[in-house]
Design a protein around this motif. Structure first.
Motif, PDB file in Angstrom:
ATOM      1  N   SER A 154      55.321  93.735 -17.642  1.00 54.89           N
ATOM      2  CA  SER A 154      54.039  94.054 -17.305  1.00 54.89           C
ATOM      3  C   SER A 154      52.864  93.578 -17.933  1.00 54.89           C
ATOM      4  CB  SER A 154      54.043  95.625 -17.662  1.00 54.89           C
ATOM      5  OG  SER A 154      54.903  96.239 -16.885  1.00 54.89           O
ATOM      6  N   THR A 155      53.256  92.728 -19.147  1.00 55.45           N
ATOM      7  CA  THR A 155      52.156  92.086 -19.789  1.00 55.45           C
ATOM      8  C   THR A 155      52.523  90.549 -19.907  1.00 55.45           C
ATOM      9  OG1 THR A 155      53.290  92.676 -21.835  1.00 55.45           O
ATOM     10  CG2 THR A 155      51.411  94.125 -21.099  1.00 55.45           C
ATOM     11  N   GLN A 156      53.208  89.796 -19.037  1.00 57.59           N
ATOM     12  CA  GLN A 156      53.589  88.656 -19.031  1.00 57.59           C
ATOM     13  C   GLN A 156      54.234  88.367 -20.424  1.00 57.59           C
ATOM     14  OE1 GLN A 156      50.773  85.855 -17.566  1.00 57.59           O
ATOM     15  NE2 GLN A 156      49.726  87.162 -16.082  1.00 57.59           N
ATOM     16  N   GLY A 157      55.183  89.138 -20.727  1.00 59.70           N
ATOM     17  CA  GLY A 157      56.099  88.940 -22.065  1.00 59.70           C
ATOM     18  C   GLY A 157      55.340  89.508 -23.363  1.00 59.70           C
ATOM     19  N   GLY A 158      54.514  90.394 -23.000  1.00 59.01           N
ATOM     20  CA  GLY A 158      54.050  91.068 -24.402  1.00 59.01           C
ATOM     21  C   GLY A 158      52.714  90.581 -24.914  1.00 59.01           C
ATOM     22  N   GLN A 159      51.906  89.784 -23.826  1.00 64.23           N
ATOM     23  CA  GLN A 159      50.680  89.333 -24.292  1.00 64.23           C
ATOM     24  C   GLN A 159      49.528  90.438 -24.181  1.00 64.23           C
ATOM     25  OE1 GLN A 159      49.444  85.238 -22.709  1.00 64.23           O
ATOM     26  NE2 GLN A 159      51.538  85.580 -21.374  1.00 64.23           N
ATOM     27  N   LEU A 160      48.391  90.222 -25.186  1.00 62.70           N
ATOM     28  CA  LEU A 160      47.317  90.817 -24.931  1.00 62.70           C
ATOM     29  C   LEU A 160      46.743  90.894 -23.696  1.00 62.70           C
ATOM     30  CD1 LEU A 160      45.429  92.936 -26.575  1.00 62.70           C
ATOM     31  CD2 LEU A 160      43.934  90.741 -27.208  1.00 62.70           C
ATOM     32  N   THR A 161      46.522  91.877 -22.926  1.00 59.34           N
ATOM     33  CA  THR A 161      46.045  91.792 -21.595  1.00 59.34           C
ATOM     34  C   THR A 161      44.469  92.254 -21.588  1.00 59.34           C
ATOM     35  OG1 THR A 161      46.329  94.056 -20.976  1.00 59.34           O
ATOM     36  CG2 THR A 161      48.046  92.747 -20.539  1.00 59.34           C
ATOM     37  N   ARG A 162      43.804  91.981 -20.603  1.00 57.61           N
ATOM     38  CA  ARG A 162      42.309  91.960 -20.575  1.00 57.61           C
ATOM     39  C   ARG A 162      41.861  93.360 -20.797  1.00 57.61           C
ATOM     40  NH1 ARG A 162      41.018  88.748 -14.641  1.00 57.61           N
ATOM     41  NH2 ARG A 162      41.851  86.883 -15.362  1.00 57.61           N
ATOM     42  N   GLU A 163      42.321  94.338 -19.987  1.00 62.68           N
ATOM     43  CA  GLU A 163      42.111  95.729 -20.444  1.00 62.68           C
ATOM     44  C   GLU A 163      42.522  96.228 -21.748  1.00 62.68           C
ATOM     45  OE1 GLU A 163      40.160  97.966 -18.063  1.00 62.68           O
ATOM     46  OE2 GLU A 163      39.813  95.841 -17.523  1.00 62.68           O
ATOM     47  N   GLU A 164      43.517  95.908 -22.065  1.00 64.16           N
ATOM     48  CA  GLU A 164      44.001  96.273 -23.547  1.00 64.16           C
ATOM     49  C   GLU A 164      43.059  95.509 -24.651  1.00 64.16           C
ATOM     50  OE1 GLU A 164      48.639  96.251 -24.157  1.00 64.16           O
ATOM     51  OE2 GLU A 164      48.046  94.390 -23.155  1.00 64.16           O
ATOM     52  N   ALA A 165      42.439  94.489 -24.410  1.00 65.99           N
ATOM     53  CA  ALA A 165      41.477  94.125 -25.195  1.00 65.99           C
ATOM     54  C   ALA A 165      40.142  94.803 -25.221  1.00 65.99           C
ATOM     55  CB  ALA A 165      41.367  92.560 -25.044  1.00 65.99           C
ATOM     56  N   LEU A 166      39.781  95.115 -24.195  1.00 67.51           N
ATOM     57  CA  LEU A 166      38.686  95.779 -24.057  1.00 67.51           C
ATOM     58  C   LEU A 166      38.474  97.378 -24.647  1.00 67.51           C
ATOM     59  CD1 LEU A 166      37.669  94.989 -20.248  1.00 67.51           C
ATOM     60  CD2 LEU A 166      36.535  94.545 -22.050  1.00 67.51           C
ATOM     61  N   ASN A 169      38.740  96.756 -28.399  1.00 66.16           N
ATOM     62  CA  ASN A 169      37.649  96.092 -28.954  1.00 66.16           C
ATOM     63  C   ASN A 169      37.810  94.769 -29.747  1.00 66.16           C
ATOM     64  OD1 ASN A 169      35.229  97.874 -28.406  1.00 66.16           O
ATOM     65  ND2 ASN A 169      35.966  99.105 -30.175  1.00 66.16           N
ATOM     66  N   GLN A 170      38.836  94.181 -28.865  1.00 64.76           N
ATOM     67  CA  GLN A 170      39.633  92.762 -29.431  1.00 64.76           C
ATOM     68  C   GLN A 170      38.782  91.744 -28.478  1.00 64.76           C
ATOM     69  OE1 GLN A 170      43.651  92.476 -30.766  1.00 64.76           O
ATOM     70  NE2 GLN A 170      43.865  94.544 -29.847  1.00 64.76           N
ATOM     71  N   LYS A 171      38.802  90.420 -28.937  1.00 60.61           N
ATOM     72  CA  LYS A 171      38.372  89.447 -28.086  1.00 60.61           C
ATOM     73  C   LYS A 171      37.567  89.698 -26.923  1.00 60.61           C
ATOM     74  CE  LYS A 171      42.633  87.061 -29.277  1.00 60.61           C
ATOM     75  NZ  LYS A 171      44.140  86.167 -28.834  1.00 60.61           N
ATOM     76  N   LEU A 172      36.455  90.464 -27.225  1.00 60.31           N
ATOM     77  CA  LEU A 172      35.391  90.713 -26.222  1.00 60.31           C
ATOM     78  C   LEU A 172      34.713  89.821 -25.716  1.00 60.31           C
ATOM     79  CD1 LEU A 172      34.043  94.211 -27.805  1.00 60.31           C
ATOM     80  CD2 LEU A 172      35.912  93.899 -26.151  1.00 60.31           C
ATOM     81  N   ASP A 173      34.829  88.631 -26.235  1.00 63.81           N
ATOM     82  CA  ASP A 173      34.192  87.486 -25.552  1.00 63.81           C
ATOM     83  C   ASP A 173      34.755  86.563 -25.118  1.00 63.81           C
ATOM     84  OD1 ASP A 173      35.545  86.443 -28.085  1.00 63.81           O
ATOM     85  OD2 ASP A 173      33.871  85.314 -28.721  1.00 63.81           O
ATOM     86  N   GLN A 174      36.222  87.128 -24.782  1.00 65.39           N
ATOM     87  CA  GLN A 174      37.121  85.990 -24.389  1.00 65.39           C
ATOM     88  C   GLN A 174      38.104  86.855 -22.961  1.00 65.39           C
ATOM     89  OE1 GLN A 174      39.809  84.000 -27.424  1.00 65.39           O
ATOM     90  NE2 GLN A 174      38.358  84.876 -28.907  1.00 65.39           N
TER      91      GLN A 174
END
Length: 503
Positions: A154-166, A169-174
């Motif tokens: 569901s996360t392309q192999g366990g990557q941090l997704t856009r909504e998870e980051a939002l 409060n992670q990588k808000l500029d990316q």
């Protein structure tokens, strides 16, 4: 007002209370929950626990949020203030930057009722640069996930997704550089494998501790338990998906923007496009299969959260707390499921703004009752204060809500003739909803009334909002704009003005 002076009021409201303390409060907050519930007449919904909850109190059939997005709606709830009175319009709006001395609902109960105040799950919005409001509660917040996946696929192999980051409060500029997570998953999993199951378990544990304190020293509790489903992604154990036949779930009847609606009022894409396999282009069509899967996911997620709420209510009964506890079931806003071609929220239309609201007030509200009194989220704070025999909230923030206590005693009583809500886009849309109509005025705060673009909908003649009637019914527009003019002009959108240093 001291505790002793509260007791005569308490006796009037809840003769079954313990004489040593005002009633407890249990707020059950559900993210993105529209009235797609059995108790609201949705025959396709599988929500036996919320249906039973509604059978114990009063159901408000015409309840509306004050702004159809998470963070501002929760500020409306906790402050008793509309967004137009505070300018807290955004997901990243910070309460204490705008209103450093605000007294929130839990603070009011702690100060005037001696309540121990606790928050579990999604109560204030955390994410998008926002950290919630820790000072509202007596003890640290119990935080859990909003965006959560169990299947690495569901996360392309366990990557941090856009909504998870939002939401963390992670990588808000990316954000745009991150992958999209899936819009839904249905693994063979247990309830507590997802956050809402853990929030229910923690709430049950906190209720047990609260019951012991109540017995030992009379301390009342104010517990806010926030559940995240049916917020996207629609991730719920497979057993809840299996409760629904997707072929029998309702599909959108009208998928165009209302004829004659202003461009500023319309919506395509947005939040839904942050999830795979939803098309990312705003003008892309959704396949029938995708629409059906999304709607199936919403109903499955609602059934999942229903079961968690059932666990909490069972604990309230088992611990002997029900007769001395005010209970509120509240959805923070509604949800578009393809109607008008719109998905999620962020509009001034009916499906984004109508919410479920149930209040259980033993000895006051007749079990199984309902009312067509128009109600707003901001009314909950003054209503609970009145039911508890506490002083009415008086700020220092503007308090826009009115107590629904007279309605709880008599479903035919009326305390307001319309509900008010808003949504900010390039302009601010301020709306009023009467029992029959909705009028929306789109303009820049402070601009002349003649600069506004107007929408008018008649829900007796056109419940699907097919056509904006503003140009066809000028007399109705004039009458409703006169009602809107009773409200103060909205505060402008944007960051708070910096205070000038004194010389």
């Amino acid at each position: 007002m001291g505790m002793k002076s509260l007791l005569p009021f308490a006796a009037l409201f809840f003769p079954c209370w313990l004489e040593a303390a005002p009633p407890n409060v249990l707020l059950i907050l559900v993210d993105d929950l529209k009235p797609a519930l059995g108790c609201y007449g949705d025959t396709r919904a599988k929500t036996p626990h919320m249906d039973r909850l509604a059978a114990r109190g009063m159901r408000f059939d015409l309840a509306y949020c004050n702004q159809a997005v998470c963070a501002p709606s929760r500020f409306n709830l906790m402050l008793g203030s509309r967004s137009t009175s505070t300018a807290l319009y955004g997901l990243g709006s910070r309460l204490r930057e705008r209103l450093p001395d605000a007294v929130t609902m839990p603070q009011h109960f702690a100060r005037h009722g001696g309540h121990r105040t606790e928050s579990i799950g999604k109560v204030f919005h955390i994410g998008h640069g926002n950290e919630g409001d820790p000072q509202s509660f007596s003890v640290p917040h119990f935080k859990d996930k909003v965006i959560e996946y169990l299947d690495p696929a569901s996360t392309q192999g366990g990557q941090l997704t856009r909504e998870e980051a939002l939401f963390t409060n992670q990588k808000l500029d990316q954000i745009r550089s991150l992958p999209r997570g899936t819009a839904f998953e249905a693994p063979a999993a247990g309830d507590e494998d997802y956050a809402d199951g853990r929030v229910a378990a923690e709430t049950v544990r906190r209720l047990g501790a609260a019951a012991r304190r109540r017995k030992e020293n009379g301390t009342p509790f104010f517990i806010a338990a926030g559940f995240v489903r049916p917020h996207l992604p629609f991730c719920a154990p497979k057993s809840y998906w299996d409760m629904h036949d997707p072929a029998k779930l309702p599909q959108p009847e009208f998928e165009e923007h209302p004829a004659g609606s202003p461009l500023v009022a319309r919506k395509r894409g947005g939040e839904i496009a942050a999830y795979d396999p939803v098309p990312e282009r705003d003008d892309a069509a959704f396949s029938p299969e995708l629409k059906r899967r999304l709607i199936h996911g919403y109903y499955a997620s609602t059934s999942y959260v229903d079961a968690q709420i059932g666990r909490v209510m069972d604990a309230l009964d088992r611990l002997g707390l029900a007769e001395e506890t005010l209970v509120v079931l509240w959805g923070d806003h509604g949800f578009h499921l393809g109607d008008l071609g719109i998905w999620t929220k962020h509009t001034n239309y009916e499906q984004a703004n109508r919410i479920p609201l149930v209040i259980i007030a033993p000895g006051v509200a007749k079990p199984g009752s309902s009312t067509r009194q128009l109600a707003e989220t901001v009314d909950i704070f003054p209503t609970l204060a009145a039911l508890a025999g506490l002083p009415a909230p008086s700020g220092p923030q503007p308090v826009d809500g009115v107590s629904l206590d007279p309605v709880l005693r008599d479903p035919n009583a009326r305390v307001r003739d319309h509900a008010f809500h808003c949504f900010p886009k390039q302009k601010l849309g301020r709306a009023i909803r009467t029992e029959r109509h909705r009028l929306v005025e789109w303009k820049t705060p402070g601009a002349a009334p003649e600069t506004a673009e107007i929408e008018l909908y008649d829900y007796e003649a056109d419940p699907l909002e097919r056509e904006n009637l503003a140009t066809q019914q000028p007399e109705t527009v004039a009458r409703l704009r006169a009602i809107l003019a009773r409200h103060p002009e909205a505060l402008p959108m944007g960051p708070p003005a910096k205070k000038k240093k004194q010389p």
